[in-house]
Design a protein around this motif. Structure first.
Motif, PDB file in Angstrom:
ATOM      1  N   ALA A  36       0.831  -1.206   0.000  1.00 46.42           N
ATOM      2  CA  ALA A  36       0.000   0.000   0.000  1.00 46.42           C
ATOM      3  C   ALA A  36       0.868   1.260   0.000  1.00 46.42           C
ATOM      4  O   ALA A  36       0.575   2.228   0.696  1.00 46.42           O
ATOM      5  N   GLN A  37       1.918   1.251  -0.801  1.00 52.27           N
ATOM      6  CA  GLN A  37       2.843   2.381  -0.840  1.00 52.27           C
ATOM      7  C   GLN A  37       2.170   3.689  -1.238  1.00 52.27           C
ATOM      8  O   GLN A  37       2.665   4.765  -0.879  1.00 52.27           O
ATOM      9  N   GLN A  38       1.056   3.631  -1.973  1.00 53.30           N
ATOM     10  CA  GLN A  38       0.379   4.849  -2.413  1.00 53.30           C
ATOM     11  C   GLN A  38      -0.135   5.673  -1.230  1.00 53.30           C
ATOM     12  O   GLN A  38      -0.406   6.855  -1.369  1.00 53.30           O
ATOM     13  N   LEU A  39      -0.234   5.062  -0.063  1.00 49.44           N
ATOM     14  CA  LEU A  39      -0.680   5.775   1.132  1.00 49.44           C
ATOM     15  C   LEU A  39       0.470   6.370   1.943  1.00 49.44           C
ATOM     16  O   LEU A  39       0.232   7.146   2.870  1.00 49.44           O
ATOM     17  N   SER A  40       1.695   6.028   1.607  1.00 52.68           N
ATOM     18  CA  SER A  40       2.843   6.355   2.457  1.00 52.68           C
ATOM     19  C   SER A  40       3.021   7.841   2.733  1.00 52.68           C
ATOM     20  O   SER A  40       3.193   8.236   3.883  1.00 52.68           O
ATOM     21  N   ASP A  41       3.007   8.677   1.709  1.00 59.98           N
ATOM     22  CA  ASP A  41       3.271  10.101   1.945  1.00 59.98           C
ATOM     23  C   ASP A  41       2.247  10.721   2.881  1.00 59.98           C
ATOM     24  O   ASP A  41       2.605  11.379   3.865  1.00 59.98           O
ATOM     25  N   SER A  42       0.966  10.501   2.600  1.00 61.59           N
ATOM     26  CA  SER A  42      -0.079  11.061   3.464  1.00 61.59           C
ATOM     27  C   SER A  42      -0.036  10.441   4.853  1.00 61.59           C
ATOM     28  O   SER A  42      -0.157  11.150   5.859  1.00 61.59           O
ATOM     29  N   ALA A  43       0.144   9.129   4.918  1.00 59.07           N
ATOM     30  CA  ALA A  43       0.174   8.445   6.217  1.00 59.07           C
ATOM     31  C   ALA A  43       1.341   8.921   7.065  1.00 59.07           C
ATOM     32  O   ALA A  43       1.186   9.158   8.275  1.00 59.07           O
ATOM     33  N   GLU A  44       2.503   9.071   6.466  1.00 59.58           N
ATOM     34  CA  GLU A  44       3.663   9.547   7.231  1.00 59.58           C
ATOM     35  C   GLU A  44       3.438  10.953   7.768  1.00 59.58           C
ATOM     36  O   GLU A  44       3.826  11.261   8.904  1.00 59.58           O
ATOM     37  N   MET A  45       2.816  11.817   6.976  1.00 62.15           N
ATOM     38  CA  MET A  45       2.538  13.181   7.425  1.00 62.15           C
ATOM     39  C   MET A  45       1.579  13.157   8.611  1.00 62.15           C
ATOM     40  O   MET A  45       1.803  13.820   9.626  1.00 62.15           O
ATOM     41  N   VAL A  46       0.521  12.375   8.514  1.00 61.05           N
ATOM     42  CA  VAL A  46      -0.466  12.287   9.596  1.00 61.05           C
ATOM     43  C   VAL A  46       0.165  11.699  10.853  1.00 61.05           C
ATOM     44  O   VAL A  46       0.001  12.229  11.956  1.00 61.05           O
ATOM     45  N   VAL A  47       0.902  10.603  10.704  1.00 62.79           N
ATOM     46  CA  VAL A  47       1.566   9.973  11.848  1.00 62.79           C
ATOM     47  C   VAL A  47       2.523  10.968  12.499  1.00 62.79           C
ATOM     48  O   VAL A  47       2.571  11.092  13.732  1.00 62.79           O
ATOM     49  N   SER A  48       3.279  11.679  11.699  1.00 67.24           N
ATOM     50  CA  SER A  48       4.222  12.655  12.234  1.00 67.24           C
ATOM     51  C   SER A  48       3.511  13.712  13.070  1.00 67.24           C
ATOM     52  O   SER A  48       3.957  14.042  14.178  1.00 67.24           O
ATOM     53  N   GLU A  49       2.409  14.241  12.565  1.00 59.24           N
ATOM     54  CA  GLU A  49       1.671  15.267  13.301  1.00 59.24           C
ATOM     55  C   GLU A  49       1.087  14.722  14.600  1.00 59.24           C
ATOM     56  O   GLU A  49       1.200  15.351  15.653  1.00 59.24           O
ATOM     57  N   LEU A  50       0.455  13.548  14.541  1.00 58.82           N
ATOM     58  CA  LEU A  50      -0.184  12.994  15.742  1.00 58.82           C
ATOM     59  C   LEU A  50       0.831  12.567  16.796  1.00 58.82           C
ATOM     60  O   LEU A  50       0.629  12.797  17.989  1.00 58.82           O
ATOM     61  N   VAL A  51       1.922  11.949  16.368  1.00 58.43           N
ATOM     62  CA  VAL A  51       2.947  11.525  17.336  1.00 58.43           C
ATOM     63  C   VAL A  51       3.643  12.747  17.925  1.00 58.43           C
ATOM     64  O   VAL A  51       3.923  12.788  19.129  1.00 58.43           O
ATOM     65  N   THR A  52       3.904  13.755  17.118  1.00 59.13           N
ATOM     66  CA  THR A  52       4.502  14.993  17.642  1.00 59.13           C
ATOM     67  C   THR A  52       3.608  15.593  18.720  1.00 59.13           C
ATOM     68  O   THR A  52       4.094  15.988  19.787  1.00 59.13           O
ATOM     69  N   ASN A  53       2.299  15.653  18.473  1.00 61.68           N
ATOM     70  CA  ASN A  53       1.383  16.180  19.488  1.00 61.68           C
ATOM     71  C   ASN A  53       1.407  15.343  20.760  1.00 61.68           C
ATOM     72  O   ASN A  53       1.402  15.886  21.867  1.00 61.68           O
ATOM     73  N   ALA A  54       1.445  14.020  20.612  1.00 59.84           N
ATOM     74  CA  ALA A  54       1.478  13.144  21.790  1.00 59.84           C
ATOM     75  C   ALA A  54       2.765  13.338  22.584  1.00 59.84           C
ATOM     76  O   ALA A  54       2.740  13.348  23.820  1.00 59.84           O
ATOM     77  N   VAL A  55       3.882  13.503  21.887  1.00 53.29           N
ATOM     78  CA  VAL A  55       5.169  13.709  22.560  1.00 53.29           C
ATOM     79  C   VAL A  55       5.184  15.068  23.266  1.00 53.29           C
ATOM     80  O   VAL A  55       5.632  15.176  24.407  1.00 53.29           O
ATOM     81  N   ARG A  56       4.694  16.111  22.608  1.00 48.00           N
ATOM     82  CA  ARG A  56       4.739  17.470  23.163  1.00 48.00           C
ATOM     83  C   ARG A  56       3.725  17.706  24.271  1.00 48.00           C
ATOM     84  O   ARG A  56       4.029  18.351  25.270  1.00 48.00           O
ATOM     85  N   TYR A  57       2.495  17.249  24.069  1.00 45.84           N
ATOM     86  CA  TYR A  57       1.410  17.644  24.961  1.00 45.84           C
ATOM     87  C   TYR A  57       0.841  16.519  25.809  1.00 45.84           C
ATOM     88  O   TYR A  57       0.071  16.774  26.723  1.00 45.84           O
ATOM     89  N   GLY A  58       1.201  15.282  25.508  1.00 42.61           N
ATOM     90  CA  GLY A  58       0.713  14.148  26.281  1.00 42.61           C
ATOM     91  C   GLY A  58       1.644  13.844  27.434  1.00 42.61           C
ATOM     92  O   GLY A  58       2.500  14.652  27.795  1.00 42.61           O
TER      93      GLY A  58
END
Length: 144
Positions: A36-58
């Motif tokens: 499912a490589q066609q999802l990689s760019d969008s998925a990586e961007m979303v994962v990056s944003e959500l994990v960054t928020n969890a690291v910073r504010y969680g």
């Protein structure tokens, strides 16, 4: 429809900024393994944003779960913090504050689930990006 069910992977890691890059690598690797490589760019961007928020504010460990079905890629990020995320309008001169706007733009829907020990943010990438054949049953969800 393929009868193999959904593909899934999970990881839990300390809330350290270096783990944002590791979560993107896990996402890209899993999607490549699942074809499912066609999802990689969008998925990586979303994962990056959500994990960054969890690291910073969680608080406490951060968990990432990826589930790929015939209809969508479900991305879930959990942490032990009580603060619930909310989109905001960042000023043009602010370097951050657009993470949830990016998630809203890229995803078909997202939601926050409060738990006794924190929260889980879940979103779904699907639509045209998930048009390729998938290894599992349909499972479409929308933001309430």
């Amino acid at each position: 429809m393929n009868d193999r069910g959904a593909w899934a992977t999970t990881a839990t890691f300390p809330p350290h900024p270096r783990n944002v890059a590791r979560s993107r690598l896990l996402t890209r690797t899993a999607l490549a393994a699942w074809g499912a490589q066609q999802l990689s760019d969008s998925a990586e961007m979303v994962v990056s944003e959500l994990v960054t928020n969890a690291v910073r504010y969680g608080c406490g460990p951060v968990s990432l779960a990826l589930v790929l079905t015939a209809e969508a890629l479900q991305i879930s990020v959990s942490d032990g913090g009580p603060a619930l995320p909310a989109p905001r309008d960042a000023r043009a001169d602010e370097p951050g504050g657009r993470g949830l706007q990016i998630v809203e733009t890229l995803c078909d829907g997202w939601q926050v689930t409060s738990r006794l020990t924190g929260k889980t943010v879940t979103c779904w990438l699907g639509g045209d990006r998930a048009a390729e054949p998938r290894p599992g049953p349909a499972g479409r969800h929308r933001r309430p």
